[in-house]
Each structure stands twice: as structure tokens, then as C-alpha cells.
Design a protein around this motif. Structure first.
Motif, PDB file in Angstrom:
ATOM      1  N   UNK A 176       4.671  51.619 100.945  1.00 24.26           N
ATOM      2  CA  UNK A 176       4.455  50.222 100.612  1.00 24.26           C
ATOM      3  C   UNK A 176       4.548  49.877  99.149  1.00 24.26           C
ATOM      4  N   UNK A 177       5.089  50.767  98.300  1.00 25.49           N
ATOM      5  CA  UNK A 177       5.182  50.469  96.869  1.00 25.49           C
ATOM      6  C   UNK A 177       6.317  49.511  96.545  1.00 25.49           C
ATOM      7  N   UNK A 178       7.412  49.574  97.269  1.00 27.00           N
ATOM      8  CA  UNK A 178       8.547  48.680  97.020  1.00 27.00           C
ATOM      9  C   UNK A 178       8.324  47.354  97.741  1.00 27.00           C
ATOM     10  N   UNK A 179       8.902  46.284  97.178  1.00 31.54           N
ATOM     11  CA  UNK A 179       8.756  44.950  97.761  1.00 31.54           C
ATOM     12  C   UNK A 179      10.133  44.322  97.958  1.00 31.54           C
ATOM     13  N   UNK A 180      10.253  43.528  99.014  1.00 33.63           N
ATOM     14  CA  UNK A 180      11.515  42.889  99.370  1.00 33.63           C
ATOM     15  C   UNK A 180      11.256  41.421  99.665  1.00 33.63           C
ATOM     16  N   UNK A 181      12.210  40.572  99.291  1.00 31.61           N
ATOM     17  CA  UNK A 181      12.040  39.146  99.541  1.00 31.61           C
ATOM     18  C   UNK A 181      12.307  38.786 100.997  1.00 31.61           C
ATOM     19  N   UNK A 182      13.118  39.597 101.681  1.00 30.30           N
ATOM     20  CA  UNK A 182      13.467  39.328 103.069  1.00 30.30           C
ATOM     21  C   UNK A 182      13.409  40.622 103.865  1.00 30.30           C
ATOM     22  N   UNK A 183      12.721  40.584 104.986  1.00 31.32           N
ATOM     23  CA  UNK A 183      12.659  41.746 105.876  1.00 31.32           C
ATOM     24  C   UNK A 183      13.214  41.335 107.225  1.00 31.32           C
ATOM     25  N   UNK A 184      14.195  42.081 107.682  1.00 31.03           N
ATOM     26  CA  UNK A 184      14.778  41.840 109.001  1.00 31.03           C
ATOM     27  C   UNK A 184      14.286  42.921 109.946  1.00 31.03           C
TER      28      UNK A 184
ATOM     29  N   UNK B 254       3.613  47.022 110.062  1.00 27.45           N
ATOM     30  CA  UNK B 254       4.015  48.023 109.080  1.00 27.45           C
ATOM     31  C   UNK B 254       4.873  47.402 107.983  1.00 27.45           C
ATOM     32  N   UNK B 255       5.844  46.574 108.365  1.00 29.44           N
ATOM     33  CA  UNK B 255       6.787  45.998 107.405  1.00 29.44           C
ATOM     34  C   UNK B 255       6.116  44.995 106.469  1.00 29.44           C
ATOM     35  N   UNK B 256       5.036  44.383 106.896  1.00 31.01           N
ATOM     36  CA  UNK B 256       4.347  43.388 106.067  1.00 31.01           C
ATOM     37  C   UNK B 256       3.942  43.956 104.701  1.00 31.01           C
ATOM     38  N   UNK B 257       3.682  45.247 104.640  1.00 30.05           N
ATOM     39  CA  UNK B 257       3.297  45.874 103.376  1.00 30.05           C
ATOM     40  C   UNK B 257       4.413  45.836 102.338  1.00 30.05           C
ATOM     41  N   UNK B 258       5.650  45.605 102.773  1.00 30.48           N
ATOM     42  CA  UNK B 258       6.806  45.605 101.885  1.00 30.48           C
ATOM     43  C   UNK B 258       7.267  44.202 101.493  1.00 30.48           C
ATOM     44  N   UNK B 259       6.625  43.186 102.008  1.00 28.07           N
ATOM     45  CA  UNK B 259       7.053  41.812 101.745  1.00 28.07           C
ATOM     46  C   UNK B 259       6.555  41.343 100.382  1.00 28.07           C
ATOM     47  N   UNK B 260       7.481  40.832  99.579  1.00 24.39           N
ATOM     48  CA  UNK B 260       7.120  40.294  98.265  1.00 24.39           C
ATOM     49  C   UNK B 260       6.296  39.026  98.443  1.00 24.39           C
ATOM     50  N   UNK B 261       5.578  38.668  97.400  1.00 16.83           N
ATOM     51  CA  UNK B 261       4.753  37.452  97.447  1.00 16.83           C
ATOM     52  C   UNK B 261       5.601  36.232  97.708  1.00 16.83           C
TER      53      UNK B 261
END
Length: 103
Positions: free
Chosen positions: A74-82, A96-103
């Protein structure tokens, strides 16, 4: 004119459908990272991603494949998760993917 940065995409569930989505996003110069399970990700990293079909032949070379190395980190962040997982896995994958979503 708004000069916001290009979106960064995480393909969470890089199986058949997710790989095709990510491959075509990469082809239009988007930042794409793949997350998934099994030997498919290893093969992509070693041989690249080859897409063939009604839209022709496409290749993402192995050196351009970005794999999320630790999907629980979860250290990396993404603006869009598909999310491209089987329907029975959607709820867990979304959590699980929510941890990678940018603010």
C-alpha cells in the motif's frame, strides 16, 4: 487551462481482461501498473504483454511492464484503479485496492 497530471492507473486483477485494458492504456501513453496473481504476471515481466485480436497485434515490451511487487504494502498511490477480478472476488479486491487509491 488546467494542467493536471495524467492519471496513473492500477489494473487490480491483471488476468485476461485487465491485461488487455492495461495494454491499451499503455499504448496511449498512460502510466499503468499491473497487480495480479500467478504465472501470468511473471510471464508478462519476462516476455512482455502481447495482445492479438480484432484490433491487430500489440506488444508492451517487458522492460515497460510495471508490476506491483507487494500488493499488500500500500505504499504506492494511483489516481485510478480498475478492478478486473471475477465477480466473487469483487468485494475483497475493492477493500484491498482501496489502500492504493490517491486522495
Amino acid at each position: 487551462m488546467n494542467k493536471s497530471p495524467s492519471p496513473s492507473y492500477l489494473i487490480y486483477g491483471a488476468g485476461a481482461i485487465g491485461s488487455v485494458l492495461g495494454g491499451f492504456l499503455h499504448e496511449i501513453n498512460r502510466s499503468v501498473t499491473f497487480a495480479g496473481r500467478g504465472s501470468h504476471l511473471l510471464a508478462m515481466k519476462e516476455k512482455g504483454l502481447r495482445i492479438t485480436g480484432i484490433w491487430g497485434e500489440h506488444l508492451v515490451p517487458p522492460e515497460e511492464i510495471d508490476i506491483l511487487s507487494d500488493p499488500l504494502n500500500g505504499e504506492r498511490r494511483f489516481s485510478t484503479i480498475l478492478l478486473s477480478v471475477k465477480s466473487k472476488d469483487t468485494e475483497t479486491a475493492a477493500r484491498e485496492a482501496a489502500a492504493f487509491l490517491a486522495e
